[in-house]
Design a protein around this motif. Structure first.
Motif, PDB file in Angstrom:
ATOM      1  N   LEU A  32       0.829  -1.202   0.000  1.00 49.34           N
ATOM      2  CA  LEU A  32       0.000   0.000   0.000  1.00 49.34           C
ATOM      3  C   LEU A  32       0.867   1.257   0.000  1.00 49.34           C
ATOM      4  O   LEU A  32       1.932   1.295   0.634  1.00 49.34           O
ATOM      5  CB  LEU A  32      -0.895   0.013   1.240  1.00 49.34           C
ATOM      6  N   PRO A  33       0.435   2.328  -0.666  1.00 52.77           N
ATOM      7  CA  PRO A  33       1.226   3.576  -0.661  1.00 52.77           C
ATOM      8  C   PRO A  33       1.344   4.191   0.728  1.00 52.77           C
ATOM      9  O   PRO A  33       2.297   4.923   1.003  1.00 52.77           O
ATOM     10  CB  PRO A  33       0.445   4.490  -1.622  1.00 52.77           C
ATOM     11  N   LEU A  45       3.006   4.927   7.608  1.00 58.88           N
ATOM     12  CA  LEU A  45       2.396   4.397   8.821  1.00 58.88           C
ATOM     13  C   LEU A  45       3.396   3.598   9.650  1.00 58.88           C
ATOM     14  O   LEU A  45       3.394   3.662  10.881  1.00 58.88           O
ATOM     15  CB  LEU A  45       1.190   3.523   8.462  1.00 58.88           C
ATOM     16  N   ALA A  46       4.256   2.832   8.974  1.00 59.12           N
ATOM     17  CA  ALA A  46       5.279   2.061   9.694  1.00 59.12           C
ATOM     18  C   ALA A  46       6.246   2.994  10.412  1.00 59.12           C
ATOM     19  O   ALA A  46       6.619   2.760  11.571  1.00 59.12           O
ATOM     20  CB  ALA A  46       6.027   1.154   8.728  1.00 59.12           C
ATOM     21  N   GLY A  65      -7.329  -1.433   6.648  1.00 55.39           N
ATOM     22  CA  GLY A  65      -8.122  -0.393   7.290  1.00 55.39           C
ATOM     23  C   GLY A  65      -7.268   0.692   7.919  1.00 55.39           C
ATOM     24  O   GLY A  65      -7.723   1.828   8.107  1.00 55.39           O
ATOM     25  N   LEU A  66      -6.032   0.356   8.268  1.00 51.27           N
ATOM     26  CA  LEU A  66      -5.142   1.347   8.858  1.00 51.27           C
ATOM     27  C   LEU A  66      -4.776   2.443   7.868  1.00 51.27           C
ATOM     28  O   LEU A  66      -4.393   3.551   8.277  1.00 51.27           O
ATOM     29  CB  LEU A  66      -3.857   0.670   9.361  1.00 51.27           C
ATOM     30  N   ALA A  67      -4.867   2.128   6.572  1.00 45.42           N
ATOM     31  CA  ALA A  67      -4.486   3.120   5.561  1.00 45.42           C
ATOM     32  C   ALA A  67      -5.298   4.396   5.704  1.00 45.42           C
ATOM     33  O   ALA A  67      -4.808   5.507   5.443  1.00 45.42           O
ATOM     34  CB  ALA A  67      -4.653   2.527   4.164  1.00 45.42           C
ATOM     35  N   GLY A  68      -6.556   4.246   6.140  1.00 43.32           N
ATOM     36  CA  GLY A  68      -7.404   5.422   6.285  1.00 43.32           C
ATOM     37  C   GLY A  68      -6.976   6.349   7.411  1.00 43.32           C
ATOM     38  O   GLY A  68      -7.457   7.486   7.496  1.00 43.32           O
ATOM     39  N   LEU A  69      -6.089   5.896   8.263  1.00 45.20           N
ATOM     40  CA  LEU A  69      -5.625   6.721   9.378  1.00 45.20           C
ATOM     41  C   LEU A  69      -4.411   7.570   9.027  1.00 45.20           C
ATOM     42  O   LEU A  69      -4.014   8.434   9.820  1.00 45.20           O
ATOM     43  CB  LEU A  69      -5.274   5.832  10.574  1.00 45.20           C
ATOM     44  N   ARG A  70      -3.835   7.319   7.872  1.00 49.42           N
ATOM     45  CA  ARG A  70      -2.550   7.955   7.588  1.00 49.42           C
ATOM     46  C   ARG A  70      -2.627   9.479   7.672  1.00 49.42           C
ATOM     47  O   ARG A  70      -1.782  10.131   8.291  1.00 49.42           O
ATOM     48  CB  ARG A  70      -2.041   7.548   6.207  1.00 49.42           C
ATOM     49  N   MET A 125      -2.727  -0.482  15.603  1.00 47.54           N
ATOM     50  CA  MET A 125      -1.773  -0.658  14.498  1.00 47.54           C
ATOM     51  C   MET A 125      -0.972  -1.947  14.630  1.00 47.54           C
ATOM     52  O   MET A 125      -0.537  -2.520  13.636  1.00 47.54           O
ATOM     53  CB  MET A 125      -0.825   0.547  14.429  1.00 47.54           C
ATOM     54  N   ASN A 126      -0.784  -2.405  15.864  1.00 47.96           N
ATOM     55  CA  ASN A 126       0.071  -3.580  16.079  1.00 47.96           C
ATOM     56  C   ASN A 126      -0.713  -4.834  16.438  1.00 47.96           C
ATOM     57  O   ASN A 126      -0.140  -5.816  16.887  1.00 47.96           O
ATOM     58  CB  ASN A 126       1.087  -3.290  17.186  1.00 47.96           C
ATOM     59  N   ALA A 127      -2.016  -4.809  16.231  1.00 47.24           N
ATOM     60  CA  ALA A 127      -2.833  -5.964  16.592  1.00 47.24           C
ATOM     61  C   ALA A 127      -2.519  -7.174  15.730  1.00 47.24           C
ATOM     62  O   ALA A 127      -2.574  -8.315  16.193  1.00 47.24           O
ATOM     63  CB  ALA A 127      -4.315  -5.606  16.474  1.00 47.24           C
ATOM     64  N   VAL A 128      -2.186  -6.967  14.472  1.00 48.45           N
ATOM     65  CA  VAL A 128      -1.855  -8.071  13.559  1.00 48.45           C
ATOM     66  C   VAL A 128      -0.357  -8.335  13.562  1.00 48.45           C
ATOM     67  O   VAL A 128       0.095  -9.485  13.612  1.00 48.45           O
ATOM     68  CB  VAL A 128      -2.337  -7.757  12.125  1.00 48.45           C
TER      69      VAL A 128
END
Length: 693
Positions: free
Chosen positions: A577-578, A583-584, A643-648, A682-685
């Motif tokens: 993902l872009p 995010l990382a 789904g985290l992408a939407g938080l960027r 963010m770290n659940a997975v």
């Protein structure tokens, strides 16, 4: 002048299981020696030969004399080399004398900076090595470094080698290179096959070595050529009787090391022996006689086998008849063991296991059976499998250890247990679980086929892991006497590849509960979890999974390890993902901030949100939380990470406009609480901060 070099060491029969390795090491040592003396290029073409009575190598393009070389050597600093009036100092003269350099050469010395001091350098021409002068030393050094566990002396000689040596060939082209190795003077004569060869065989040139040995000595000198020939002849002979030989690379290597002139014959034994389990017959033929058993198209053993002889007989019956008599005796032993064992049921053998020590700190095998029975039952219950069948299989799993057949052939443990359980009238599920509880026995081996077998297999492996860790018997370096690495990998493969919905923490706790209080087995679990995680990490890396993705998923070993492949797949999609890189990086920053936080971090208080950017991020986090929980509960790890992408956007703006360490303690604590909730999401997975470069 360049030409092909041949070196051959003629010996008594070499250890067959080590022959291929000895041949490779012998050739490698000689080639490296030639390269070191610059008698060949850096990567010369060479051919290795190894037969029961010889080690040899031919190397192409070997020079008789290496080229002279220009060597630049540092002498000493000029300030030390010259006196105040510019004449050579005593220190310089002494060093020149030691090196055999004339004092008159000082005028030609090069002056150059070496660090901060001006230094004298001397360039000289060094004559190239002569093959005649160094070859014997190269060969002797190669012999000295061979991987030989035990050497011997012979006759009144003081020389040592794995077997007595009888001849040495050193040929450069057609010229004998003089020298002596192991008390043998180099020549150009060898010996062929003991019975089929012409006796003494003269090798006219290095290039003609293999051809001469074959034509005059009836010897196929190349190990690989001989192996390929045997494999071809085995397949050909098997096809003639409508069968195929049992595949066994180790047996093929060993037989290749036993013969110089292979000839394949078809032998036969009485069909009545086929009533004995074919695993017993196959093992005794392979292990005791080095025969190749034959299977039909369905994989069933037939009453024929293949013999690889070291001689070609005019009348094949002389060989096949003799081998038939030998194999008959071997198979009769196997039949006797099988018949004798079936006179007593497996259950009746259990008391004898009290006399078989498992480990002096962990008791007998019978003690262990009690633990396995209880643990297998618990695991079966977790899998909603047949608890009684799992407990019965675990109870009988080790009973075949005290049978005659397994006593003779330990490799058959489990296999014979299955046969005997079936004979005793045990259920098919129980019988199969007895054999399959040893699986996987090696890398790539099959796994237990049903939940009962999986329960017993996991019990066996987890009991061993917890028990030996509890008494401090952990693997160290390359030492693993109790096979704990294999046990851990086996348990992981069962859990992951059969997708068992089991929690590793619960399994280890159940295993620890089976040990006496004095072992304090529960205390060993944290170290054991780390060990199992390392095994999984190595396994995934070996499979080609990117290291950073493995580290992200295994930052904390998931208790349900069956989820690891799905989490890895989700991470692989996330990194494409872009938004992933940003995010990382943000997550890495968040983790570092939270590490430095003092005291407990509470929950978000929306009343304490001040800046628009922190309000926006809090809103995004709170809004995303229910969906994230749902995705995780349904193991939709890919959806969760995407789904985290939407938080960027909200995360980027927060770090651009908000100072986390606000002077007001309540505001600072609230911002830390926001970051803590965000980090948990963010770290659940996986720990995506591990994906940041």
């Amino acid at each position: 002048m360049q030409d092909t070099l041949l070196v051959e060491l003629l010996t008594e029969e070499l250890p067959p299981k080590a022959l291929a390795r000895l041949g490779e090491a012998f050739a490698d040592g000689i080639v490296k020696g030639l390269v070191a003396h610059k008698l060949v290029g850096a990567a010369p073409e060479f051919h290795t030969f190894a037969s029961p009575r010889r080690l040899a190598v031919t190397v192409s393009g070997v020079a008789a004399q290496a080229a002279d070389a220009q060597v630049r050597e540092k002498i000493m600093p000029v300030s030390v080399a010259l006196t105040a009036d510019g004449t050579p100092s005593p220190a310089l003269l002494k060093k020149l004398e030691a090196k055999g350099i004339s004092a008159d050469a000082v005028a030609s010395f090069e002056r150059a900076m070496d660090g901060k001091s001006e230094t004298f350098f001397h360039t000289m021409t060094v004559p190239g090595a002569a093959l005649d002068a160094v070859l014997a030393g190269i060969v002797a050094e190669s012999v000295k470094k061979l991987p030989i566990p035990k050497v011997m002396r012979w006759g009144d000689s003081t020389h040592q080698f794995v077997r007595p040596v009888h001849g040495l060939i050193q040929l450069h082209g057609s010229r004998v290179v003089p020298g002596e190795v192991l008390g043998l003077a180099a020549g150009n004569t060898t010996r062929g096959h003991r019975f089929l060869g012409e006796g003494a065989v003269t090798v006219e040139s290095a290039e003609a070595y293999a051809r001469t040995l074959f034509e005059k000595g009836s010897v196929v000198a190349s190990f690989e050529a001989r192996r390929s020939l045997i494999a071809h002849e085995l397949a050909k002979a098997a096809a003639q009787v409508g069968a195929h030989p049992v595949e066994d690379a180790a047996l093929l290597d060993e037989v290749t090391a036993l013969v110089e002139h292979p000839t394949v014959y078809v032998g036969e034994f009485e069909a009545e022996f086929l009533a004995v389990p074919q695993e017993c017959l196959i093992l005794t033929m392979k292990q005791n006689q080095k025969y190749f058993p034959l299977l039909d198209a369905a994989g069933k053993l037939i009453n024929k086998f293949l013999i690889v002889a070291n001689i070609k007989a005019d009348i094949a019956d002389n060989i096949t008849g003799g081998n038939a008599r030998v194999v008959r005796a071997r198979l009769s032993d196997a039949k006797f063991f099988f018949d004798t064992d079936r006179k007593a049921k497996l259950d009746s053998r259990l008391p004898r296991l009290a006399n078989v020590v498992y480990h002096n700190k962990l008791g007998s095998v019978l003690d262990r059976i009690g633990r396995l029975e209880a643990l297998a039952g618990k695991i079966a219950a977790r899998l909603h499998a047949d608890v009684a069948a799992a407990q019965r299989a675990a109870r009988l799993a080790k009973a075949d250890l005290v049978t005659e057949m397994v006593g003779e052939f330990p490799e058959l443990q489990g296999i014979m247990g299955e046969y005997y359980a079936r004979h005793d009238g045990e259920g098919e599920v129980v019988a199969k679980a007895i054999e399959q509880h040893y699986h996987p026995r090696f890398a790539g081996d099959s796994l237990p086929q049903d939940n009962v077998a999986c329960a017993v297999a996991l019990a066996d492996k987890l009991d061993a892991l917890v028990g030996f860790y509890a008494i401090g018997e952990k693997p160290t370096g390359d030492k693993d006497p109790f096979g704990l690495r294999r046990a851990a990998l086996g348990a992981l493969r069962i859990l992951i590849e059969t997708e068992l919905p089991l929690e590793l923490d619960a399994l280890l706790a159940d295993a620890a509960a089976g040990f006496a209080a004095e072992h304090n087995a529960a205390a060993a679990i944290p170290a054991l979890v780390e060990f199992i995680g390392d095994r999984l990490r190595n396994l995934l890396r070996e499979q080609g999974t990117p290291v950073e993705q493995v580290d992200a998923v295994l930052a904390a070993l998931p208790s349900r390890v069956a989820d690891v492949p799905a989490k890895l797949a989700a991470v692989a999609e996330f990194v494409a993902l872009p938004e992933a890189a940003a995010l990382a990086a943000a997550n890495k920053r968040i983790v570092n901030i939270l590490k430095k936080a003092e005291g407990a971090i509470g929950e978000i208080d929306v009343a304490l949100l001040v800046e628009p950017a922190e309000k926006a991020l809090a809103h995004a986090v709170i809004e995303a939380a229910p969906l994230q929980r749902s995705l995780l509960e349904n193991a939709d790890y890919t959806g969760s990470l995407k789904g985290l992408a939407g938080l960027r956007g909200a995360v980027d703006t927060f770090f651009e406009e908000v100072m986390v360490n606000h002077d007001e303690p309540l505001i600072r604590a609230n911002r830390l609480a926001l970051l803590k909730q965000l980090a948990g999401m963010m770290n659940a997975v996986a720990d995506i901060s591990r994906l940041s470069v």
